[in-house]
Design an enzyme around this catalytic site. Structure first.
Site, PDB file in Angstrom:
ATOM      1  NE  ARG A  97      -3.497  -0.197   2.596  1.00  0.00           N
ATOM      2  CZ  ARG A  97      -3.269  -1.116   3.535  1.00  0.00           C
ATOM      3  NH1 ARG A  97      -2.342  -0.900   4.464  1.00  0.00           N
ATOM      4  NH2 ARG A  97      -3.954  -2.233   3.559  1.00  0.00           N
ATOM      5  CB  SER A 103      33.311  12.992  -0.848  1.00  0.00           C
ATOM      6  OG  SER A 103      34.528  12.329  -0.614  1.00  0.00           O
ATOM      7  CE  LYS A 148      32.705  12.501  -6.064  1.00  0.00           C
ATOM      8  NZ  LYS A 148      33.232  11.305  -5.391  1.00  0.00           N
ATOM      9  CG  ASN A 204      29.456  11.243  -4.238  1.00  0.00           C
ATOM     10  OD1 ASN A 204      30.139  11.358  -5.240  1.00  0.00           O
ATOM     11  ND2 ASN A 204      29.983  11.162  -3.022  1.00  0.00           N
ATOM     12  NE  ARG A 247       3.479 -27.193   7.209  1.00  0.00           N
ATOM     13  CZ  ARG A 247       2.968 -27.129   8.461  1.00  0.00           C
ATOM     14  NH1 ARG A 247       3.769 -26.894   9.475  1.00  0.00           N
ATOM     15  NH2 ARG A 247       1.689 -27.298   8.664  1.00  0.00           N
TER      16      ARG A 247
END
Length: 515
Positions: free
Chosen positions: A133, A307, A313, A315, A347
């Site tokens: 959901r 970073s 950086k 990312n 089973r």
């Protein structure tokens, strides 16, 4: 509390699924709550049918509060019987006895005629229902955002890539529509699943349920009912199973499915399809957001994408995490199939047990990836200028297919040097145009655009192809095929996943607008 009790799995090594939402819907406490929900619902079914002491359902429901139980302790004790239902039943019965202050004998309704697989299979379907959901809600938000991008950027030119190389002119709108298509199709497959209830008894024959309805079940040395209740002669064990399904929000089934695991593998496959589609989009974003490409960027949030060593950086961590989920999910789905194929006897000895963690992890990964995907789709930054820049890197060579289709027939039967002699005269138009491309590729990359134009103009007499017509052929906007129509058809195929764009998609589908 012991160290073990307080140091559960918080997702430290699985950041894609490390969120309060995922934990609340798929964590151990959620699993325990689902098991208790099944036991309470079954007691209510028996009470309603007159197959349990009147008032039992309320007592069992009160005892089924997950806060009453030690999750970590149950996990350890599950080693004694191989599954968590067995130790839980001892605790649940104790709680019911303590709460049954009126002396109803409500404990007689706990787990009566069920087996542990009935409870755990049904509980995992309940768990999956809640997770799905939320997963679908996240996917709808993501697909609505992608539908908006598809419509907004229907004419935003970019370059298509094939086997890592530039291939043809493309539109970012179609790229977004294709992302949408994969996700909407996967979401629709997941939404269409019917998650079944499980009630089969010890060997899947409903033997104990049949005896129960006949009024002959003994619990704690007492007869559960006298056989004169409202169920006597009117209900079957199948009816009780249907009533349990209704209470749990699960699908009724014609028969127990203890050793037929299609319900589990179908669920696993649908979840993996979601991560597949999400992974495809993430892989594209990871490439398109590289600095040397820079056509799109992930939404920026302070502290994200940093970073530990390089301050500059940024990312693309949303896509990284989504891709990490996509790379893990197929093996988990395969584990479900491996388990299903090894369900020996009525089973199995380990195959059933090997499903649980794989299925739960699939739910976690798909839900976690969907949460990241929604944020990515809703906040993605689009840079049409960079798309155009990259499109122009290939220059007019990118239109060589268009040139071939239009010009090659004009050159068939003509001569190269005007004399009709020599090997060049025997070549087809397509071969002659390929020679133009081959010679162009020998030039430095920076000179290839001008070289191709010059060689092409020299190869095709102006009386066969005017300068104006040649420039039309070399305009990337004129070689998009049915890109706009493909995007329109994709959105119209899944109007329920387009969000605010849904009404427009409906109109287009019905012919109200040709777009």
């Amino acid at each position: 509390m012991t160290f073990f009790e307080t140091d559960g799995d918080a997702g430290l090594l699985s950041p894609v699924s490390a969120s309060p939402l995922v934990a609340a819907l798929t964590g151990d406490r959620a699993v325990l709550a689902a098991i208790l929900k099944v036991e309470a619902a079954w007691a209510a079914v028996l009470d309603e049918a007159g197959l349990a002491p009147a008032g039992s359902a309320a007592v069992v429901a009160a005892a089924a509060d997950v806060q009453r139980y030690d999750v970590a302790g149950l996990a350890v004790r599950a080693q004694g019987g191989g599954n968590p239902v067995i130790p839980l039943l001892a605790d649940l019965r104790e709680q019911v006895r303590n709460l049954d202050t009126a002396g109803l004998g409500a404990v007689r309704a706990v787990h009566t005629s069920l087996t542990s697989q009935d409870v755990l299979d049904s509980a995992l379907m309940v768990l999956a229902t809640g997770a799905i959901r939320e997963l679908l809600a996240e996917l709808r938000s993501a697909t609505a955002a992608l539908a908006g991008l598809a419509e907004t950027h229907g004419h935003t030119l970019c370059v298509a890539r094939s086997l890592t190389q530039h291939s043809l002119p493309y539109t970012f709108g179609l790229r977004a529509a294709q992302w949408f298509s994969g996700l909407a199709a996967a979401a629709g497959r997941l939404e269409a699943l019917e998650l079944p209830v499980q009630t089969g008894g010890a060997a899947g024959t409903l033997a104990s349920g049949t005896v129960l309805i006949d009024g002959a079940v003994l619990i704690d040395g007492a007869v559960l009912t006298d056989g004169a209740g409202p169920a006597a002669g009117t209900l079957s064990p199948f009816d009780l199973a249907d009533r349990l399904a209704a209470r749990l929000g699960l699908a009724p089934v014609p028969a127990p499915w203890h050793s037929n695991r299609l319900a589990v593998t179908s669920l696993g496959d649908a979840l993996a399809a979601v991560t597949d589609a999400a992974g495809k989009m993430a892989a594209d974003v990871l490439f398109l957001s590289r600095p040397e490409v820079a056509e799109i960027a992930e939404p920026r949030v302070a502290g994200r994408g940093v970073s530990s060593a390089m301050p500059q950086k940024q990312n693309p961590v949303l896509s990284v995490l989504i891709r990490s989920a996509a790379l893990q999910a197929p093996a988990l789905a395969a584990q479900l199939h491996l388990s299903a194929a090894n369900f020996n006897d009525e089973r199995p000895d380990g195959a059933w047990h090997s499903e649980w963690a794989a299925l739960r992890q699939l739910l976690r990964l798909a839900l976690g990836a969907a949460v990241q995907l929604r944020e990515l789709a809703e906040g993605m930054a689009i840079f049409p200028g960079a798309m155009r820049r990259n499109l122009e890197l290939g220059g007019p060579l990118l239109l060589s297919e268009a040139v071939n289709a239009a010009v090659a027939p004009l050159l068939d039967g003509t001569v190269v040097d005007g004399t009709g002699a020599g090997p060049g005269a025997a070549r087809t138009g397509k071969q002659r145009l390929q020679a133009v491309v081959d010679e162009t590729l020998l030039a430095p990359a920076a000179e290839q655009a001008d070289t191709y134009r010059a060689l092409l103009r020299a190869a095709v007499p102006e009386e066969l192809l005017s300068d104006a017509r040649l420039e039309e052929l070399l305009n990337p906007a004129n070689y998009l095929g049915q890109a706009a129509e493909i995007s329109r058809r994709i959105l119209a195929a899944y109007p329920e996943y387009t969000g605010q764009a849904g009404a427009l998609a409906h109109q287009i589908q019905n012919g109200a607008s040709r777009g």
